[in-house]
Design an enzyme around this catalytic site. Structure first.
Site, PDB file in Angstrom:
ATOM      1  N   LYS A  24      41.248  28.682  33.367  1.00  0.00           N
ATOM      2  CA  LYS A  24      40.176  29.603  34.394  1.00  0.00           C
ATOM      3  C   LYS A  24      38.913  29.875  33.825  1.00  0.00           C
ATOM      4  O   LYS A  24      38.519  29.908  34.191  1.00  0.00           O
ATOM      5  CB  LYS A  24      40.873  30.978  34.795  1.00  0.00           C
ATOM      6  CG  LYS A  24      40.351  31.576  35.915  1.00  0.00           C
ATOM      7  CD  LYS A  24      40.235  31.226  36.874  1.00  0.00           C
ATOM      8  CE  LYS A  24      38.831  31.554  38.507  1.00  0.00           C
ATOM      9  NZ  LYS A  24      40.098  32.165  38.776  1.00  0.00           N
ATOM     10  N   THR A  71      43.273  36.563  37.074  1.00  0.00           N
ATOM     11  CA  THR A  71      42.089  36.337  35.469  1.00  0.00           C
ATOM     12  C   THR A  71      42.152  36.992  34.892  1.00  0.00           C
ATOM     13  O   THR A  71      41.011  38.119  34.781  1.00  0.00           O
ATOM     14  CB  THR A  71      40.923  35.836  36.833  1.00  0.00           C
ATOM     15  OG1 THR A  71      41.075  34.371  37.941  1.00  0.00           O
ATOM     16  CG2 THR A  71      39.923  34.888  35.138  1.00  0.00           C
ATOM     17  N   LYS A  96      33.436  40.148  35.758  1.00  0.00           N
ATOM     18  CA  LYS A  96      34.714  40.529  34.635  1.00  0.00           C
ATOM     19  C   LYS A  96      35.360  39.076  33.712  1.00  0.00           C
ATOM     20  O   LYS A  96      35.230  38.950  32.558  1.00  0.00           O
ATOM     21  CB  LYS A  96      35.761  41.220  34.979  1.00  0.00           C
ATOM     22  CG  LYS A  96      36.959  40.939  34.472  1.00  0.00           C
ATOM     23  CD  LYS A  96      37.942  39.769  34.285  1.00  0.00           C
ATOM     24  CE  LYS A  96      38.434  40.291  36.677  1.00  0.00           C
ATOM     25  NZ  LYS A  96      39.300  39.114  36.825  1.00  0.00           N
TER      26      LYS A  96
END
Length: 297
Positions: free
Chosen positions: A181, A106, A249
């Site tokens: 995502k 990701t 993150k």
């Protein structure tokens, strides 16, 4: 392996970079399906089980790039992706013409576009294909895989993706997988607050949380997190299926991308604030279900 052909087991050498909580299982499935798999990870010990299963260890990214004609990456952070792909000792400088890259980390959508364009200039092919499903999805080969890049490249690489996942959807041009995502992580972020609050409420009200879960997990409140992570909360299992540090993150990327589009994300920002607090308490290497700890006081 030529473009537009199906990936053949006999002619394909799969390089896998990043064999952590999820990557290890993903690489093992490819190996079990008869492909030659070569692996590299910063900590060689993390690849020990794969090597015992028949994977071949490479000492550097460069060594792996010289041999593989398909490279799958599953690393931690965007800066790791950039280093693995763009550095002088990285994939793009050392791979063969015609190599296929599938980044399943990701990461930042714009970085996916940058890698795609650099690969295209060198006669190589790149997909951004982040996943959802955590350690369980990786272990059981039923990940959701969201793919950006050229559609013909996606079709060529699809047989490999099907080894690792069940819900595999082509989303559009380079960067589209990463944007998808972000949608996934935004939906999870607020949901995790609700799941954690529900389980703490069940406990504090004197109910049996396991019985509560039986009732609410199949109704309108049902979600992947409720079915898969609430049971871990109840039993005090906070081992990582997905690290808090990596979720922070991801949320940071999503917040920045949303701001760039002029969009507000109050639910996402609240979730990130709560997870930041957990990380400050030393929980950055716990699983995302450890949000329960913050509320159970």
């Amino acid at each position: 392996m030529e473009k537009n052909n199906q990936i053949s087991i006999e002619k394909t050498v799969v390089g896998f970079i990043g064999t952590g909580v999820m990557g290890k299982s993903m690489a093992a499935h490819i190996l079990a399906n008869g492909y030659k798999v070569i692996v590299y990870t910063r900590t060689k010990e993390k690849a020990k089980e794969l090597v015992q299963l028949g994977a071949e260890w490479k000492n550097t990214v460069m060594d792996l790039a010289h041999e593989a004609n398909v490279v799958i990456t599953m690393v931690g952070y965007p800066h790791d992706v950039e280093e693995v792909y763009m550095g002088k000792d990285g994939l793009l400088e050392n791979a063969k013409i015609g190599t296929y890259f599938i980044d399943m980390t990701t990461s930042i959508p714009s970085l996916a576009v940058k890698i795609y364009e650099a690969a295209k200039e060198k006669g190589m092919y790149s997909l951004d294909a982040p996943v959802s499903g955590g350690d369980v999805g990786a272990r059981e080969a039923r990940l959701a895989i969201m793919v950006g890049g050229d559609e013909d490249v996606f079709e060529t690489c699809k047989p490999l993706l099907e080894i690792m996942g069940k819900n595999i959807v082509y989303q559009g041009p380079a960067g589209s997988g990463q944007h998808t995502k972000m949608c996934n992580q935004i939906a999870i972020a607020s949901n995790m607050i609700g799941v954690s609050e529900a389980m703490v409420y069940a406990k504090k009200s004197g109910l049996d949380p396991e019985r509560v879960l039986k009732s609410i997990s199949t109704g309108a409140a049902g979600s992947w997190s409720l079915s898969n992570l609430a049971p871990r909360m109840i039993t005090g299992n906070f081992e990582p299926g997905f690290f808090i540090k990596h979720f922070i993150k991801d949320m940071g990327i999503a917040i920045e991308e949303a701001k760039a589009m002029g969009m507000e994300t109050p639910g996402l920002e609240l979730a990130k604030k709560m997870y930041d607090e957990l990380a400050e308490k030393g929980e950055e290497n716990s699983g995302t279900q450890a949000l329960y700890k913050l509320l159970d006081n």
